[in-house]
Every structure is written in C-alpha cells, then in structure tokens.
Motif scaffolding. Structure first.
Motif, mmCIF file in Angstrom:
data_model
loop_
_atom_site.group_PDB
_atom_site.id
_atom_site.type_symbol
_atom_site.label_atom_id
_atom_site.label_comp_id
_atom_site.label_asym_id
_atom_site.label_seq_id
_atom_site.Cartn_x
_atom_site.Cartn_y
_atom_site.Cartn_z
ATOM 1 N N VAL A 104 0.849 -1.189 0.000
ATOM 2 C CA VAL A 104 0.000 0.000 0.000
ATOM 3 C C VAL A 104 0.886 1.241 0.000
ATOM 4 O O VAL A 104 1.722 1.414 0.883
ATOM 5 N N VAL A 105 0.704 2.079 -1.002
ATOM 6 C CA VAL A 105 1.354 3.382 -1.063
ATOM 7 C C VAL A 105 0.293 4.396 -0.676
ATOM 8 O O VAL A 105 -0.814 4.392 -1.218
ATOM 9 N N SER A 106 0.619 5.252 0.271
ATOM 10 C CA SER A 106 -0.356 6.241 0.742
ATOM 11 C C SER A 106 0.285 7.618 0.797
ATOM 12 O O SER A 106 1.485 7.762 0.587
ATOM 13 N N GLY A 107 -0.541 8.593 1.146
ATOM 14 C CA GLY A 107 -0.064 9.956 1.312
ATOM 15 C C GLY A 107 0.742 10.162 2.577
ATOM 16 O O GLY A 107 1.100 11.290 2.899
ATOM 17 N N GLY A 108 1.018 9.083 3.299
ATOM 18 C CA GLY A 108 1.924 9.152 4.438
ATOM 19 C C GLY A 108 1.328 9.671 5.724
ATOM 20 O O GLY A 108 2.050 9.887 6.694
ATOM 21 N N GLY A 109 0.002 9.849 5.760
ATOM 22 C CA GLY A 109 -0.633 10.345 6.975
ATOM 23 C C GLY A 109 -1.150 9.210 7.844
ATOM 24 O O GLY A 109 -1.320 8.076 7.389
ATOM 25 N N CYS A 110 -1.416 9.550 9.096
ATOM 26 C CA CYS A 110 -1.894 8.545 10.057
ATOM 27 C C CYS A 110 -3.293 8.851 10.552
ATOM 28 O O CYS A 110 -3.754 8.259 11.524
ATOM 29 N N VAL A 111 -3.995 9.755 9.883
ATOM 30 C CA VAL A 111 -5.321 10.174 10.343
ATOM 31 C C VAL A 111 -6.376 9.905 9.273
ATOM 32 O O VAL A 111 -6.075 9.738 8.101
ATOM 33 N N GLY A 112 -7.628 9.862 9.707
ATOM 34 C CA GLY A 112 -8.760 9.685 8.805
ATOM 35 C C GLY A 112 -8.694 8.371 8.068
ATOM 36 O O GLY A 112 -8.157 7.369 8.557
ATOM 37 N N MET A 113 -9.245 8.373 6.867
ATOM 38 C CA MET A 113 -9.248 7.171 6.047
ATOM 39 C C MET A 113 -7.831 6.749 5.675
ATOM 40 O O MET A 113 -7.540 5.556 5.575
ATOM 41 N N GLN A 152 7.148 17.539 4.025
ATOM 42 C CA GLN A 152 7.696 17.920 5.326
ATOM 43 C C GLN A 152 6.708 18.772 6.121
ATOM 44 O O GLN A 152 6.616 18.636 7.345
ATOM 45 N N ALA A 153 5.954 19.618 5.459
ATOM 46 C CA ALA A 153 4.995 20.479 6.167
ATOM 47 C C ALA A 153 3.990 19.660 6.961
ATOM 48 O O ALA A 153 3.581 20.053 8.065
ATOM 49 N N LEU A 154 3.574 18.497 6.426
ATOM 50 C CA LEU A 154 2.632 17.652 7.159
ATOM 51 C C LEU A 154 3.328 16.836 8.248
ATOM 52 O O LEU A 154 2.726 16.536 9.274
ATOM 53 N N VAL A 155 4.580 16.506 8.035
ATOM 54 C CA VAL A 155 5.364 15.870 9.100
ATOM 55 C C VAL A 155 5.436 16.824 10.283
ATOM 56 O O VAL A 155 5.261 16.430 11.446
ATOM 57 N N ASP A 156 5.664 18.097 9.987
ATOM 58 C CA ASP A 156 5.762 19.115 11.034
ATOM 59 C C ASP A 156 4.465 19.263 11.823
ATOM 60 O O ASP A 156 4.486 19.654 12.992
ATOM 61 N N LEU A 157 3.325 18.947 11.190
ATOM 62 C CA LEU A 157 2.023 18.997 11.870
ATOM 63 C C LEU A 157 1.745 17.727 12.688
ATOM 64 O O LEU A 157 0.676 17.590 13.275
ATOM 65 N N ASP A 207 9.545 17.744 -0.336
ATOM 66 C CA ASP A 207 9.572 19.166 0.008
ATOM 67 C C ASP A 207 8.280 19.895 -0.345
ATOM 68 O O ASP A 207 8.096 21.043 0.042
ATOM 69 N N SER A 208 7.367 19.218 -1.089
ATOM 70 C CA SER A 208 6.134 19.896 -1.484
ATOM 71 C C SER A 208 5.050 18.879 -1.811
ATOM 72 O O SER A 208 5.325 17.688 -1.996
ATOM 73 N N MET A 209 3.817 19.369 -1.925
ATOM 74 C CA MET A 209 2.705 18.508 -2.337
ATOM 75 C C MET A 209 2.900 18.048 -3.786
ATOM 76 O O MET A 209 2.572 16.910 -4.122
ATOM 77 N N ALA A 210 3.435 18.922 -4.633
ATOM 78 C CA ALA A 210 3.655 18.553 -6.030
ATOM 79 C C ALA A 210 4.664 17.417 -6.139
ATOM 80 O O ALA A 210 4.438 16.444 -6.879
#
Length: 181
Positions: free
Chosen positions: A36-45, A66-71, A85-88
């Motif tokens: 599974v490849v994901s957007g790397g988050g641990c929340v929600g779906m 990195q900005a989401l890691v920081d959150l 380094d970015s969403m793109a």
C-alpha cells in the motif's frame, strides 16, 4: 505483487462507515500481497487504510511533504516513509512508486491526486490502472459531470474510459489486478 497507491480522505471527522471502508481496502490489498502506497498520513481514512494493511500483514509506503510531518500527522509506523519538500513532489513520487491507483471517497486532496494521475494517463505519460470506488454513490455527482464533459467533447471517451468505476472493494481489486502485468 503490485504497489497500489490509495487516495482517500484524511479528515478526522468522518462517519465510521468511511473508516471501515478504508480499513477493508488496506486489509484486502495486504491479503492479496500488494504493497500500500499512501499519502503518508496517520489520520482519517488514510490512517485506516495503512492500519488495515498492517493488521493483515501488509507492507506500507508513505509519501508525505515535510509540512505535514511538522504537523505531526505522519504515519511513523510505515515500512518506508518518504518525505518530500512539497505537495507537487509528493504526487510525482507517489506516481513513480506505484503500479496502480485506487481512489476511495475523499475531498479536494483526493480529487487533486486522482485528477493528476488521470491527466498524466490521458497524456500517455503512464499506463497504470486507475480505479474509483463509488461507494454508496459518493462520486455520482462527479461522474455525472464527467459524462457531461464527455458529451460536450471536453473529455474524449478514450480518456474517460481510462478510469474504471466500481462500487465495492472486491470489484476494485478485481479491476486493478486484471490490468496489472
């Protein structure tokens, strides 16, 4: 087996049925031997997909800016966590690291990722399968609009047909796997 990128919501305020769908998706991908490849988050779906995959013995790869890691929303339990380094650059890396794409219900981020993958496929920049799970008619208004685009010649039928639309997880995996080498 394949690396399947799953696009879905990361909201913390979703109905349980959407989280259950995500958990089922991750678990079924893992049971079939897919990464599974994901957007790397641990929340929600997004978190539910990777938790479901790992609970079923699967491998997960997260791709997160990195900005989401920081959150503090990064899936630190990923087998591999790639920080961009970015969403793109996140989307580019997700496309590069995946053999197929599966979209679950989601919001703007999910649509952004889906349309990026779909657009690059229509330009023949990749030929990877893309499947949208329209659970409970979630995407019906979008699909109706896409039909209008096609009817009015803004979207070629061949481009429209690159996206397979199904209603369930088993149908989605059958469609994905039928298009994998």
């Amino acid at each position: 087996m394949a690396a399947v990128c799953v696009f879905c919501a990361s909201s913390r305020t979703l109905d349980q049925r959407w989280l259950d769908l995500a958990t089922e998706t991750g678990a079924e991908l893992a049971r079939r031997g897919h990464t599974v490849v994901s957007g790397g988050g641990c929340v929600g779906m997004m978190g539910a997909v990777v938790d479901g995959a790992r609970a079923a013995g699967g491998r997960t790869v997260g791709v997160i800016p990195q900005a989401l890691v920081d959150l503090e929303v990064a899936d630190l339990a990923s087998d591999e966590l790639l920080v961009t380094d970015s969403m793109a650059s996140r989307k580019t890396l997700m496309i590069d690291r995946s053999d197929a794409f599966l979209a679950l219900p989601g919001g703007l981020g999910t649509l952004d990722e889906l349309f990026e993958v779909w657009t690059t496929a229509t330009l023949a920049l990749h030929a990877k399968p893309m499947v949208l799970i329209d659970a409970d008619g979630f995407y019906r208004p979008l699909l109706d609009w896409l039909t209008t685009l096609t009817d009015q010649h803004f979207l070629k039928p061949a481009g429209r047909n690159l996206l397979t639309v199904v209603a369930t997880v088993p149908e989605a995996l059958k469609a994905l796997e039928s298009h994998l080498p």
